[in-house]
Design an enzyme around this catalytic site. Structure first.
Site: not given
Ligand code: PEP
Length: 251
Positions: A11, A13, A99, A101, A169, A175, A213
């Site tokens: 992803n 983003k 997601h 976000e 998630e 992040g 992460s």
């Molecule tokens: C994500 O944006 O779905 C995500 C898991 O980000 P990160 O791997 O940076 O934590």
């Protein structure tokens, strides 16, 4: 039940301009063509402006293409949005919906996420439906209940393993560099598998990704878990060596 192929999804983003995106995508495409890990699908979800260009770069390589969001309607007066058929026409086979976000920054509720997933399915796309608890919810011991509620509200009627991927998630792990513990991931993915049986056909065939992460250093342990069928990767998907190392960590 068929063997579930692992899915490693990047992803990106809101990152990347054309030149760097093309370099990253072609690097991964040529690595996959030379020596791809067996039984693993590699998916890139670039920003909307780059979907077409990345699709051209990865065409024929086996690297899959996805969008990061879609509207619930196929067309209309929705300035700034992108419709699922547009993503499909640009070569996408997948789209991320719900997601955290989007849930946080755009106030997307479970019914909105379900409508987006349904729209994705109507356009022939597999919906990657994201769920996950906040840190406060986990601290209150509500993580499983929150995820069960999100699944119930976000999976549209008529869904199946062919149309659906789930990404667990935990919001506090995205992040932040803090991944969930192996025990917590194992427990939550097993819980999701059981819950899925209430909401769609073929729960045993649905791929459940972990996201939050994921890095080369923790991927092997996470991907070895029985109900972890891949990863949704944010930050580490922007670095070809890291994303590739995660793909190579698959069991
Ligand atoms: C994500 O944006 O779905 C995500 C898991 O980000 P990160 O791997 O940076 O934590």
């Amino acid at each position: 039940m068929a063997e579930r192929r692992l899915l490693i999804a990047g992803n990106w983003k809101m990152n990347g301009l054309r030149s760097e995106a093309v370099v990253l995508a072609s690097d991964l495409a040529s690595r996959l063509q030379q020596s791809g890990p067996d039984g693993v699908d590699l998916l890139l979800c670039p920003p909307a402006t780059l979907v077409w260009a990345v699709g051209q770069v990865v065409e024929g390589s086996g690297v899959l293409l996805g969008g990061q969001d879609c509207h619930a309607e196929a067309k209309g007066a929705h300035t700034g949005d992108i419709a699922a058929p547009m993503l499909a026409e640009a070569g996408c086979g997948f789209v991320i919906v719900g997601h955290s976000e989007r849930r946080q920054n755009h106030r997307e509720s479970d019914p909105v996420v379900a409508a987006k997933a349904a729209a994705a399915n109507r356009a022939g796309l597999t919906a990657i439906i994201c769920v996950g608890e906040t840190e406060a919810e986990r601290d209150r011991g509500e993580a499983k209940a929150v995820v069960a509620r999100q699944l119930a509200g976000s999976i549209p009627p008529g869904s199946s393993a062919a149309t659906t991927v789930i990404a667990y998630e935990p919001v506090w792990a995205i992040g932040t560099g803090r991944s969930a513990s192996i025990g917590d991931v194992a427990e939550m993915h097993a819980h999701i598998r059981v819950e899925l049986d209430r909401h769609l056909t073929g729960a045993l065939d649905v791929r459940i990704l972990y996201g939050g992460s994921v890095k080369p250093g923790n991927a092997r342990e996470l991907l070895a878990l029985a109900d972890v069928d891949g990863a949704l990767v944010g930050g580490a998907s922007l670095v070809a060596d890291d994303f590739w190392a995660i793909a190579l960590s698959c069991r």
